[in-house]
Design a protein around this motif. Structure first.
Motif, PDB file in Angstrom:
ATOM      1  N   ARG A 115      38.301  35.859  37.795  1.00  0.00           N
ATOM      2  CA  ARG A 115      38.536  35.006  36.628  1.00  0.00           C
ATOM      3  C   ARG A 115      39.504  33.863  36.945  1.00  0.00           C
ATOM      4  O   ARG A 115      39.378  32.769  36.412  1.00  0.00           O
ATOM      5  CB  ARG A 115      39.081  35.853  35.475  1.00  0.00           C
ATOM      6  CG  ARG A 115      39.138  35.106  34.138  1.00  0.00           C
ATOM      7  CD  ARG A 115      39.536  36.000  32.981  1.00  0.00           C
ATOM      8  NE  ARG A 115      40.904  36.456  33.063  1.00  0.00           N
ATOM      9  CZ  ARG A 115      41.272  37.671  33.416  1.00  0.00           C
ATOM     10  NH1 ARG A 115      40.357  38.581  33.730  1.00  0.00           N
ATOM     11  NH2 ARG A 115      42.548  38.025  33.459  1.00  0.00           N
ATOM     12  N   ASP A 116      40.466  34.119  37.816  1.00  0.00           N
ATOM     13  CA  ASP A 116      41.463  33.085  38.154  1.00  0.00           C
ATOM     14  C   ASP A 116      41.775  33.162  39.648  1.00  0.00           C
ATOM     15  O   ASP A 116      42.710  33.858  40.067  1.00  0.00           O
ATOM     16  CB  ASP A 116      42.736  33.307  37.335  1.00  0.00           C
ATOM     17  CG  ASP A 116      43.791  32.247  37.629  1.00  0.00           C
ATOM     18  OD1 ASP A 116      43.477  31.274  38.334  1.00  0.00           O
ATOM     19  OD2 ASP A 116      44.938  32.394  37.146  1.00  0.00           O
ATOM     20  N   PRO A 117      41.017  32.449  40.472  1.00  0.00           N
ATOM     21  CA  PRO A 117      41.176  32.529  41.943  1.00  0.00           C
ATOM     22  C   PRO A 117      42.493  31.953  42.454  1.00  0.00           C
ATOM     23  O   PRO A 117      42.802  32.116  43.631  1.00  0.00           O
ATOM     24  CB  PRO A 117      39.995  31.704  42.476  1.00  0.00           C
ATOM     25  CG  PRO A 117      39.067  31.529  41.317  1.00  0.00           C
ATOM     26  CD  PRO A 117      39.922  31.564  40.095  1.00  0.00           C
ATOM     27  N   THR A 118      43.257  31.289  41.604  1.00  0.00           N
ATOM     28  CA  THR A 118      44.491  30.640  42.065  1.00  0.00           C
ATOM     29  C   THR A 118      45.755  31.347  41.583  1.00  0.00           C
ATOM     30  O   THR A 118      46.848  30.770  41.641  1.00  0.00           O
ATOM     31  CB  THR A 118      44.526  29.174  41.587  1.00  0.00           C
ATOM     32  OG1 THR A 118      44.527  29.140  40.159  1.00  0.00           O
ATOM     33  CG2 THR A 118      43.329  28.396  42.114  1.00  0.00           C
ATOM     34  N   ASN A 119      45.642  32.579  41.117  1.00  0.00           N
ATOM     35  CA  ASN A 119      46.812  33.314  40.637  1.00  0.00           C
ATOM     36  C   ASN A 119      47.617  33.804  41.843  1.00  0.00           C
ATOM     37  O   ASN A 119      47.210  34.726  42.549  1.00  0.00           O
ATOM     38  CB  ASN A 119      46.372  34.482  39.760  1.00  0.00           C
ATOM     39  CG  ASN A 119      47.537  35.139  39.056  1.00  0.00           C
ATOM     40  OD1 ASN A 119      48.563  35.450  39.658  1.00  0.00           O
ATOM     41  ND2 ASN A 119      47.378  35.380  37.762  1.00  0.00           N
ATOM     42  N   VAL A 120      48.758  33.189  42.080  1.00  0.00           N
ATOM     43  CA  VAL A 120      49.558  33.466  43.278  1.00  0.00           C
ATOM     44  C   VAL A 120      50.015  34.921  43.322  1.00  0.00           C
ATOM     45  O   VAL A 120      49.937  35.586  44.366  1.00  0.00           O
ATOM     46  CB  VAL A 120      50.773  32.518  43.342  1.00  0.00           C
ATOM     47  CG1 VAL A 120      51.706  32.907  44.485  1.00  0.00           C
ATOM     48  CG2 VAL A 120      50.304  31.082  43.503  1.00  0.00           C
ATOM     49  N   SER A 121      50.507  35.428  42.206  1.00  0.00           N
ATOM     50  CA  SER A 121      51.011  36.812  42.180  1.00  0.00           C
ATOM     51  C   SER A 121      49.909  37.809  42.502  1.00  0.00           C
ATOM     52  O   SER A 121      50.135  38.792  43.219  1.00  0.00           O
ATOM     53  CB  SER A 121      51.616  37.120  40.813  1.00  0.00           C
ATOM     54  OG  SER A 121      52.720  36.284  40.560  1.00  0.00           O
ATOM     55  N   VAL A 122      48.712  37.560  41.968  1.00  0.00           N
ATOM     56  CA  VAL A 122      47.590  38.471  42.212  1.00  0.00           C
ATOM     57  C   VAL A 122      47.135  38.364  43.665  1.00  0.00           C
ATOM     58  O   VAL A 122      46.833  39.387  44.311  1.00  0.00           O
ATOM     59  CB  VAL A 122      46.432  38.170  41.250  1.00  0.00           C
ATOM     60  CG1 VAL A 122      45.246  39.085  41.527  1.00  0.00           C
ATOM     61  CG2 VAL A 122      46.889  38.341  39.805  1.00  0.00           C
ATOM     62  N   LEU A 123      47.087  37.166  44.214  1.00  0.00           N
ATOM     63  CA  LEU A 123      46.715  36.990  45.625  1.00  0.00           C
ATOM     64  C   LEU A 123      47.693  37.723  46.531  1.00  0.00           C
ATOM     65  O   LEU A 123      47.284  38.406  47.481  1.00  0.00           O
ATOM     66  CB  LEU A 123      46.697  35.498  45.973  1.00  0.00           C
ATOM     67  CG  LEU A 123      45.490  34.690  45.486  1.00  0.00           C
ATOM     68  CD1 LEU A 123      45.755  33.197  45.599  1.00  0.00           C
ATOM     69  CD2 LEU A 123      44.230  35.075  46.265  1.00  0.00           C
TER      70      LEU A 123
END
Length: 590
Positions: free
Chosen positions: A429-437
């Motif tokens: 859903r959000d490929p740019t979420n830094v924390s999730v990456l």
């Protein structure tokens, strides 16, 4: 003309009838007592002049006079709908039959008053109505008010009711503006009442009309400096315009007049907190508390103190709030959270149970679930903590915050593949979420998939840029440097890149983190510079011992490897925890 039923009604009738008497010719006292002159008779003094004739012909009576008189008598005691309808019919009949002069004006004034009262009864009935009835009653009340104003255009109460009815869903904002404008004109000599009308009109201005709204609010407050509704509205508009000082000034006036208005305080405090003006919010609350201490305001100030990590001050305010209201479940939950953070688990449990006894519904509140989750986590009951977070996710499936917490719990409970599954769904859903990456990269490291971990770390760094304040940049740099320096896979390692990343991480943490110094040492070892590797590794061991770091033993092992001119190699391969997670029904009581 009057049909008189009692002395009381005689007096009322005479008052009402006095209007019609104004058309009679004025008689002098002498005229009233003189004998009627005889035709062709000489006066008593023997004067030769003929006596003057007196015109005693009765004045003409309006055709609708009788109905008007009866309406006036009935109006005095008319309260029920039926009685008002009777008065209305008589007045309509009187007007139709014909009235003149003051009678005509008086009848219209009275009819306007009757119709206003009728509309008020319709409005009162709206509160008890069901289905579509409230809207039908609203429409009927508006039609009645329209008739009232047609008869008495100066009926200011009717204009204000028209405005308020149109504020309801489906109302006509143009009608509000027109009605309030009329009321404002009529109320020019009564500033307090005009202030209320100006406030109503201010509500009608939409997007792009902020200046008109502000002008009306300023005028309303000028007319009545204690118009709290106008002050609240102006504060909100000032906040919208980033006029923080003006908004605070308005809120201080509101709280000075109404120190216990927690809703007002909370609204402005939340906005100030959102704008990172916590100090201003604290000053505002402190002034309100000086005026009148309130458990709600103490609780609100405690939340602000917690935002500033001032747990001692927050705890003091919560204790004050509970001293004033011992059965406040929200303050108990707040205090329980602070106790958990201080690892005072028994105190947290006591407050949690007390809150749930006072208000059993609190057990299902988000804050109560969070407290239970924190207690379970601190006690190492990972399955219970996971279930509590799952409950919050079920309530709000769009909450990335709770999903990220769930993934981190899976990693700590040695369930990295379950964490990867949760995190991958979030990144879809959000490929740019830094924390999730970053979290998924850590999970990939845990299962030994270094290529995938490096790809996620690199993506996280690209998105984060140099924003160390918003993201844990040093952590991302450190973990990426570590895998590039220590991976057992030859094609993965890159010593030069690892040194670059490690030096930046050390700089960001001001050389105060033993494990980050250790990473830079491993990077130098990978490049073959064992002298620098030993220097940085020695610093890591010394700092680790000084801080009583939980990885001191490994830090010493790394140093021994570098003394032997051997680079460090590490491949984590966590075995997935196969123990099933209990259902919420099996949770251990905290």
């Amino acid at each position: 003309m009057f049909r008189l039923f009692s002395t009381h009604l005689q007096l009322i009738a005479l008052v009402c009838f006095s209007i019609s008497l104004t058309t009679l010719p004025r008689l002098t006292a002498q005229d009233a007592v003189a004998d009627p002159p005889a035709e062709n008779t000489e006066n008593a003094a023997g004067d030769d002049q003929p006596a003057k004739d007196l015109d005693l012909e009765s004045p003409a009576v309006d055709p609708g006079q009788e109905d008007l008189d009866e309406a006036a008598i009935l109006r005095f005691d008319a309260k029920s709908t039926r009685e008002l309808q009777a008065v209305e019919r008589l007045l309509q009949s009187a007007i139709k039959k014909g009235l003149s002069g003051e009678n005509a004006a008086f009848s219209k004034k009275m009819l306007g008053s009757v119709l206003l009262q009728k509309s008020q009864q319709l409005i009162a009935a709206m509160g008890q109505a069901r289905g579509n009835q409230p809207l039908e009653l609203r429409d009927e009340a508006l039609r009645t008010l329209e008739q009232a104003l047609a008869n008495d255009p100066a009926l200011v109460e009717a204009y204000l009711l028209v405005a308020r009815l149109n504020l309801l869903p489906g109302g006509d904002k143009t009608a509000i503006s027109e009605a309030t404008t009329k009321a404002i004109e009529i109320l020019k000599d009564t500033p307090v009442e005009r202030s209320a009308a100006l406030m109503l009109r201010a509500l009608t201005w939409g997007p792009g009309e902020e200046k008109k709204r502000m002008d009306d609010l300023n005028a309303a407050i000028k007319d009545d400096p204690k118009n709290l509704e106008a002050l609240r509205a102006r504060a909100a508009l000032r906040l919208q315009d980033d006029d923080i000082s003006g908004a605070i000034e308005d809120m201080e006036q509101v709280l000075a007049e109404d120190p216990t208005n927690q809703q007002v305080a909370q609204a402005v405090v939340e906005k100030l907190a959102e704008l990172e003006r916590v100090d201003d919010a604290l000053k505002l609350l402190s002034k309100a508390l000086e005026a009148k201490p309130s458990e709600g305001l103490y609780r609100l100030r405690a939340i602000l103190y917690r935002m500033q990590l001032k747990e001692d001050e927050a705890l003091a305010d919560l204790n004050k709030a509970l001293a004033m209201q011992p059965k406040d479940p929200i303050s108990l939950l707040q205090r329980a959270e602070i106790s958990v953070a201080r690892n005072e688990l028994q105190a947290a449990k006591d407050d949690l149970r007390a809150a749930e006894r006072i208000a059993p519904a609190v057990a299902a509140a988000e804050q109560a679930i969070i407290v239970r989750y924190m207690i379970a986590f601190q006690e190492g009951r990972m399955a219970d903590a996971i279930n509590e977070i799952k409950t919050l996710i079920d309530r709000d499936p769009s909450s990335d915050r709770y999903k990220l917490q769930l993934a981190n719990l899976y990693i700590q409970d040695e369930r990295p593949r379950q964490a990867i599954e949760v995190l991958s769904t979030m990144l879809d859903r959000d490929p740019t979420n830094v924390s999730v990456l970053r979290s998924r990269a850590d999970a990939y490291l845990a299962v030994g998939e270094h290529d995938k971990a490096i790809a996620d770390y690199e993506r996280a760094l690209k998105v984060a840029g140099d924003n160390a304040d918003e993201f844990d940049l040093s952590g991302i740099l450190n973990n990426l440097a570590w895998v590039l320096a220590t991976s057992p896979k030859d094609g993965v390692r890159d010593g030069k890149r690892a040194v670059e990343l490690g030096e930046r991480a050390v700089e960001l943490t001001e050389s105060k983190e033993p494990h980050i110094l250790s990473t830079l040492a491993a990077a130098y070892a990978e490049t073959g510079d064992f002298e620098k590797a030993r220097q940085w590794s020695t610093k890591a061991v010394e700092l680790g011992k000084e801080q009583d770091h939980n990885q001191t033993d490994q830090l010493e092992e790394e140093l021994e490897s570098y003394k032997a001119n051997k680079p460090w190699r590490e491949k984590q391969e966590t075995e997935e925890n196969a123990v099933p997670i209990l259902s919420p029904d099996d949770l251990i009581d905290t």
